[in-house]
Each structure stands twice: as C-alpha cells, then as structure tokens.
Scaffold this motif. Structure first.
Motif, PDB file in Angstrom:
ATOM      1  N   VAL A 396      -6.710   1.891  -8.262  1.00 24.33           N
ATOM      2  CA  VAL A 396      -7.571   0.772  -7.858  1.00 24.33           C
ATOM      3  C   VAL A 396      -7.528   0.571  -6.343  1.00 24.33           C
ATOM      4  N   ALA A 397      -6.332   0.718  -5.764  1.00 23.45           N
ATOM      5  CA  ALA A 397      -6.211   0.561  -4.314  1.00 23.45           C
ATOM      6  C   ALA A 397      -7.043   1.609  -3.582  1.00 23.45           C
ATOM      7  N   ILE A 398      -7.047   2.837  -4.085  1.00 29.73           N
ATOM      8  CA  ILE A 398      -7.864   3.888  -3.471  1.00 29.73           C
ATOM      9  C   ILE A 398      -9.348   3.561  -3.631  1.00 29.73           C
ATOM     10  N   MET A 399      -9.732   3.015  -4.777  1.00 33.32           N
ATOM     11  CA  MET A 399     -11.121   2.610  -4.984  1.00 33.32           C
ATOM     12  C   MET A 399     -11.542   1.554  -3.968  1.00 33.32           C
ATOM     13  N   VAL A 400     -10.633   0.627  -3.681  1.00 35.47           N
ATOM     14  CA  VAL A 400     -10.932  -0.387  -2.656  1.00 35.47           C
ATOM     15  C   VAL A 400     -11.102   0.280  -1.299  1.00 35.47           C
ATOM     16  N   GLY A 401     -10.205   1.234  -1.002  1.00 37.52           N
ATOM     17  CA  GLY A 401     -10.317   1.962   0.257  1.00 37.52           C
ATOM     18  C   GLY A 401     -11.621   2.725   0.360  1.00 37.52           C
ATOM     19  N   GLU A 402     -12.047   3.345  -0.729  1.00 35.64           N
ATOM     20  CA  GLU A 402     -13.311   4.079  -0.733  1.00 35.64           C
ATOM     21  C   GLU A 402     -14.507   3.140  -0.537  1.00 35.64           C
ATOM     22  N   ALA A 403     -14.414   1.945  -1.115  1.00 36.19           N
ATOM     23  CA  ALA A 403     -15.504   0.975  -0.956  1.00 36.19           C
ATOM     24  C   ALA A 403     -15.659   0.551   0.499  1.00 36.19           C
ATOM     25  N   ILE A 404     -14.536   0.579   1.226  1.00 39.28           N
ATOM     26  CA  ILE A 404     -14.564   0.148   2.630  1.00 39.28           C
ATOM     27  C   ILE A 404     -14.901   1.305   3.563  1.00 39.28           C
ATOM     28  N   TYR A 405     -14.245   2.456   3.341  1.00 40.88           N
ATOM     29  CA  TYR A 405     -14.355   3.573   4.282  1.00 40.88           C
ATOM     30  C   TYR A 405     -15.095   4.791   3.731  1.00 40.88           C
ATOM     31  N   GLY A 406     -15.355   4.824   2.419  1.00 44.67           N
ATOM     32  CA  GLY A 406     -15.884   6.038   1.819  1.00 44.67           C
ATOM     33  C   GLY A 406     -14.739   6.989   1.496  1.00 44.67           C
ATOM     34  N   LYS A 407     -15.059   8.130   0.917  1.00 45.68           N
ATOM     35  CA  LYS A 407     -14.016   9.085   0.547  1.00 45.68           C
ATOM     36  C   LYS A 407     -13.378   9.683   1.788  1.00 45.68           C
ATOM     37  N   GLY A 408     -12.064   9.970   1.692  1.00 45.87           N
ATOM     38  CA  GLY A 408     -11.366  10.567   2.822  1.00 45.87           C
ATOM     39  C   GLY A 408      -9.969  10.009   2.969  1.00 45.87           C
ATOM     40  N   VAL A 409      -9.308  10.413   4.054  1.00 47.62           N
ATOM     41  CA  VAL A 409      -7.912  10.032   4.290  1.00 47.62           C
ATOM     42  C   VAL A 409      -7.754   8.523   4.383  1.00 47.62           C
ATOM     43  N   GLN A 410      -8.689   7.855   5.063  1.00 43.42           N
ATOM     44  CA  GLN A 410      -8.572   6.405   5.238  1.00 43.42           C
ATOM     45  C   GLN A 410      -8.580   5.669   3.900  1.00 43.42           C
ATOM     46  N   ALA A 411      -9.282   6.229   2.922  1.00 46.11           N
ATOM     47  CA  ALA A 411      -9.295   5.617   1.598  1.00 46.11           C
ATOM     48  C   ALA A 411      -8.048   5.982   0.810  1.00 46.11           C
ATOM     49  N   THR A 412      -7.624   7.241   0.901  1.00 44.54           N
ATOM     50  CA  THR A 412      -6.473   7.702   0.120  1.00 44.54           C
ATOM     51  C   THR A 412      -5.201   6.972   0.494  1.00 44.54           C
ATOM     52  N   VAL A 413      -5.031   6.676   1.782  1.00 47.49           N
ATOM     53  CA  VAL A 413      -3.802   6.017   2.218  1.00 47.49           C
ATOM     54  C   VAL A 413      -3.666   4.623   1.625  1.00 47.49           C
ATOM     55  N   TRP A 414      -4.773   4.044   1.148  1.00 50.53           N
ATOM     56  CA  TRP A 414      -4.694   2.742   0.508  1.00 50.53           C
ATOM     57  C   TRP A 414      -3.861   2.793  -0.776  1.00 50.53           C
ATOM     58  N   GLY A 415      -3.706   3.968  -1.359  1.00 49.65           N
ATOM     59  CA  GLY A 415      -2.902   4.090  -2.577  1.00 49.65           C
ATOM     60  C   GLY A 415      -1.491   3.574  -2.401  1.00 49.65           C
ATOM     61  N   ILE A 416      -0.930   3.715  -1.181  1.00 47.77           N
ATOM     62  CA  ILE A 416       0.429   3.232  -0.942  1.00 47.77           C
ATOM     63  C   ILE A 416       0.506   1.721  -1.092  1.00 47.77           C
ATOM     64  N   LEU A 417      -0.605   1.028  -0.811  1.00 42.38           N
ATOM     65  CA  LEU A 417      -0.616  -0.424  -1.003  1.00 42.38           C
ATOM     66  C   LEU A 417      -0.535  -0.772  -2.488  1.00 42.38           C
ATOM     67  N   GLY A 418      -1.114   0.073  -3.339  1.00 42.14           N
ATOM     68  CA  GLY A 418      -1.017  -0.151  -4.779  1.00 42.14           C
ATOM     69  C   GLY A 418       0.415  -0.094  -5.261  1.00 42.14           C
ATOM     70  N   ILE A 419       1.169   0.891  -4.756  1.00 45.00           N
ATOM     71  CA  ILE A 419       2.587   0.996  -5.127  1.00 45.00           C
ATOM     72  C   ILE A 419       3.369  -0.200  -4.596  1.00 45.00           C
ATOM     73  N   ALA A 420       3.094  -0.580  -3.346  1.00 46.11           N
ATOM     74  CA  ALA A 420       3.782  -1.738  -2.755  1.00 46.11           C
ATOM     75  C   ALA A 420       3.506  -3.005  -3.557  1.00 46.11           C
ATOM     76  N   LEU A 421       2.293  -3.138  -4.066  1.00 50.25           N
ATOM     77  CA  LEU A 421       1.946  -4.329  -4.848  1.00 50.25           C
ATOM     78  C   LEU A 421       2.772  -4.408  -6.130  1.00 50.25           C
ATOM     79  N   VAL A 422       2.958  -3.290  -6.817  1.00 50.49           N
ATOM     80  CA  VAL A 422       3.763  -3.288  -8.036  1.00 50.49           C
ATOM     81  C   VAL A 422       5.207  -3.670  -7.715  1.00 50.49           C
ATOM     82  N   LEU A 423       5.746  -3.126  -6.617  1.00 54.32           N
ATOM     83  CA  LEU A 423       7.109  -3.482  -6.202  1.00 54.32           C
ATOM     84  C   LEU A 423       7.211  -4.971  -5.894  1.00 54.32           C
ATOM     85  N   LEU A 424       6.182  -5.528  -5.251  1.00 50.86           N
ATOM     86  CA  LEU A 424       6.182  -6.951  -4.911  1.00 50.86           C
ATOM     87  C   LEU A 424       6.146  -7.818  -6.168  1.00 50.86           C
ATOM     88  N   VAL A 425       5.315  -7.443  -7.144  1.00 48.27           N
ATOM     89  CA  VAL A 425       5.252  -8.206  -8.396  1.00 48.27           C
ATOM     90  C   VAL A 425       6.616  -8.168  -9.095  1.00 48.27           C
TER      91      VAL A 425
END
Length: 459
Positions: A396-425
C-alpha cells in the motif's frame, strides 16, 4: 556457580536454534524459495511467485488453527521433548525431499513446482509445531534472572548458524561454476545438493536437545492427552480466562504479533529495497545479507544480557523506536546512495534479533510450568493471524508513492514507510502492557523466582 551439566543443557538447547537456520535461511529465504521462483526454470516468475505465496498462506492458516492445540496436547501428556523430536524429523524429511525437485522432470515443470511448494509449506508447518515446544523449554534451561540472556544466546545462535551454513553452500556449491565434488548448476544440482546438506545440518544440530533435554520439562504427567475436540474447548477456555483475568497477556500477544510481523518484514523486503532502490547487485545483496545476519546474531547475544537488567519490555521498546528512526532515515536520505542503506540498514538489523529474543523471554516469564506449549502455541497463532500486515502495508505504501511520483525508485522507497508503520503500531500496542499484571493462572512469574524449577545459571 553453574554446573557443567547445566551449561551442557543450555548448549544443547541453543544448538537447535543454530541448526534451524537450515530451514529458515536456506529453504525459506535465500536458496530453495529463490530456486522455485526463478524465471523460466519451472514456469514464469510471476506464476511461480503467485503459487508460492498461496502455498505459504495456506501453511500459515494450518499453523494458526493447529499450533495451540498441538502445544496443549503435548503439555497435557508431558511429551514436549517428543513433540520437538517428531516435528524436527518431519522437517528433516521435507529438506531431504527438496533434493528431488528438478526442473528437468518427466512430471513437468508446474507439477515439480507445486511439489516443491508443498514440501516448503509442510516444512513450515512442522517447523512451527517443533518451535512451539522448543520455545517452551526456555523456562527449563534458564532462571528468571537470566532468561533474557539464555533466549538471546539461542536466537543469536540461529542467526550465526545461518551465516556459517550460507557461506558453506554459497562458496562451496552455488557460486562456483564447478563446486565441490564436481557439482554444477545443471538441472539445479547445486541447489538440490545444498538442500541435502541443509537437511543433514538441521538433523545433526537437532539431536543434542533431544538426547540431553532440560531437566523437569514435561515431568509429572501421565503421558495422556485429551481428545482433539476437548483440547480445542480447553484452549478456548484458556483464552477466555486470559481475557478475563490476565488482559495484559492478551494485549502483549497482540502487540508482539504485530511488531514481529514488522521485524520479519525488515528481512523479507530488505533485499528487495537494496536492489530496486539502491542498485545493489546480486553479489552485493548476498554480502549485505551476510553482514546483516552477523550483526543481528552478535547484537542479540549481547543485548540478551541487558534484557535481564532492564527488562524485556524496555529492550523491545528501544529496539522498535530505533528501527523506526533508522527506517525513516533510509526513506529521507536514500538519495545519498548505498552508504545510507549499508549504515542505516545494518542499524535496523542490529535491533531485529534483540526485539525477537526479548519478546520470547517476556512471554516465557509469564508462563507457569505445564502451560508452555499451549501459550507458545497461541504466540504462533497470533503471529500467523496478522502475518499479512507487513506485506500489505509495504504494498500500500508503494501504491501511495506511485500515486504521487509514478512508477520508479521514488515510489518504491515508500515501501520502507509501510514497514515502519507496522513497527510503530506494534510499539503503540505494547505501551499499555504492564509486566506486573502479566499473569497466567494467577502466577506472576516476573516477581516470583520459584515459579520455574531447575533453571540453569542460578543466581
């Protein structure tokens, strides 16, 4: 002063963790699963990954349904050691069976792929069942004063054992064009032979704890267990009782399930982020994996001692907060190149093992004798029940990144925020847990050193 016999029992117990890397690191993560999903080997990569994910999901459902009942029946009959032995042997057989999964087979690539996934799925089920009662032994090779230290030794041994075995397999068989004994990659022989060695590795290192089991574990039982349906009723009554009388235990089981899934996500998606965001080559990914497991193993052993001084909840909290900060650092500073992933990625790995080990020791501290298998079975069930969170959050985090930047590295790096969110919860769910309220059947094992008999390294 610790006796030689007690030290030998700790060593025998930790040897199983050391050997378990043959399944966790070799079969599930780095070798056999990669072999099954290699593009064009059995089928196309997309189809292979889809089949593998569904197979592992089915295995997770089986574990979630059966783990507490399996553990409770072993508890009731006093057959925890036998349970570890039986399920370890079944894992050994699954690893052996992987040798026969060949892409060039008269059965066809798809059939062999499904057979390989079946062996991997069954191996996961049997491994989880063995782990339930193996974890239950922790209370019998430790005392309340050193439970974190001993848990850290075992968990750290698992990481280090994985590195040793992976180095043997990678440089002995997988990396060279012609490996030891003339083994090549033709028809997947390098991977298949690696699975034979992994089977022997797990079999050999499983034996010490079976031949020299912890004193008192499973004693004073009549060797009988209730029928399966009655066992289910007893487990449900136990869950209801925990919710009524020991709600902090239930809260901890939920919190640990969430943050353990986040911890698993760090290793599951770490290599993907390294390659797709930071441009790591295959060899660089392997070097990072080796470094990550080394620091995770060493830090787990070292921090295990702090567990006994500071308490497991403090260790888990510090670990999660540090990992969240490191993950955010990777996200915000990824533009600075590979040095960011090497430094902050390894910092993440430093705290993965301590959080896992402290979670195990925290649960062990609240279990009275005779309930180990059941409670660790619930531990496995809750973990499996939320095992979708990290992958889903990552996607889902990558999907958000893609919605903002389109496909590519800038979107893929958003995946790390998804992992951080699970750790935070997981961290937020852990906050309200009060260790002083964590009791099972009214026994507060945090404060009562007499709860668990015959621990090693007394005092």
């Amino acid at each position: 002063m610790t006796s030689t016999v007690q030290k030998s029992k700790v060593a025998a117990w930790a040897a199983w963790d050391w050997g378990s890397a043959a399944f966790n690191a070799v079969a599930t993560t780095f070798v056999f699963s990669v072999y099954l999903t290699s593009d064009g080997l059995f089928t196309d990569a997309t189809t292979a990954n889809s089949h593998l994910s569904w197979g592992m999901a089915l295995a997770g459902v089986v574990v979630a349904i059966l783990a507490p009942v399996s553990g409770r029946r072993a508890d009731d009959a006093g057959r925890g050691v036998r349970s570890v032995g039986i399920f370890s042997f079944l894992v050994f057989l699954c690893l052996l069976g992987m040798f026969f999964i060949t892409p060039d087979s008269s059965l066809g690539g798809t059939t062999m792929l499904l057979l390989g996934i079946a062996l991997l799925g069954l191996g996961n089920i049997f491994f989880e069942f063995a782990s339930v009662n193996y974890n239950g032994m922790l209370n019998y090779v430790s005392s309340p004063k050193n439970r974190g230290t001993i848990s850290g030794i075992g968990w750290g041994a698992g990481y280090l054992g994985g590195i040793v075995l992976l180095l043997i397999l990678y440089y002995g068989f997988i990396n060279p064009e012609v490996g030891l004994f003339g083994v090549t990659s033709e028809n997947g022989l390098d991977v298949r032979v690696s699975m034979l060695i992994a089977a022997l590795w797990f079999g050999v290192f499983s034996l010490p704890v079976l031949l020299n089991p912890p004193a008192g574990y499973g004693k004073n039982k009549d060797g009988k267990s209730a029928p399966v349906l009655e066992t289910y009723r007893r487990v449900f009554r136990s869950i209801a009782g925990l919710w009524r009388d020991s709600r902090s235990v239930v809260t901890f089981l939920l919190a640990s399930a969430v943050f353990r899934d986040g911890l698993a996500g760090v290793f599951t998606f770490g290599g993907v982020i390294a390659a797709s965001v930071f441009g790591f080559s295959n060899s660089e990914v392997i070097r990072f994996a080796i470094a990550a497991n080394v620091v995770a193993g060493v830090s787990t052993i070292i921090v295990g001692k702090l567990d006994d001084v500071m308490g497991p909840k403090s260790i888990i909290s510090i670990s999660l907060l540090t990992m969240i900060a490191a993950a955010l650092g990777v996200f915000f500073f990824y533009g600075n190149g590979k040095i960011i992933f090497w430094s902050l990625g390894l910092l993440l790995c430093v705290f993965v093992g301590p959080a896992q080990s402290a979670s195990r020791s925290m649960l062990a501290r609240m279990i009275p004798p005779g309930r180990e298998g059941e409670i660790f079975g619930l531990y496995a069930t809750t973990g499996r029940a939320v095992s979708f969170m990290a992958p889903a959050s990552y996607a889902v985090a990558i999907m958000v990144g893609e919605a903002i930047y389109g496909k590519g590295v800038q979107a893929t790096v958003w995946g790390i925020l998804g992992i951080a969110l699970v750790l935070l919860v997981g961290f937020l769910l852990l906050l309200p847990v009060k260790t002083s309220d964590m009791r099972v059947d009214g026994l507060d094992t945090f404060d009562d050193d007499t709860t668990v008999p015959g621990g090693a390294f007394p005092g």
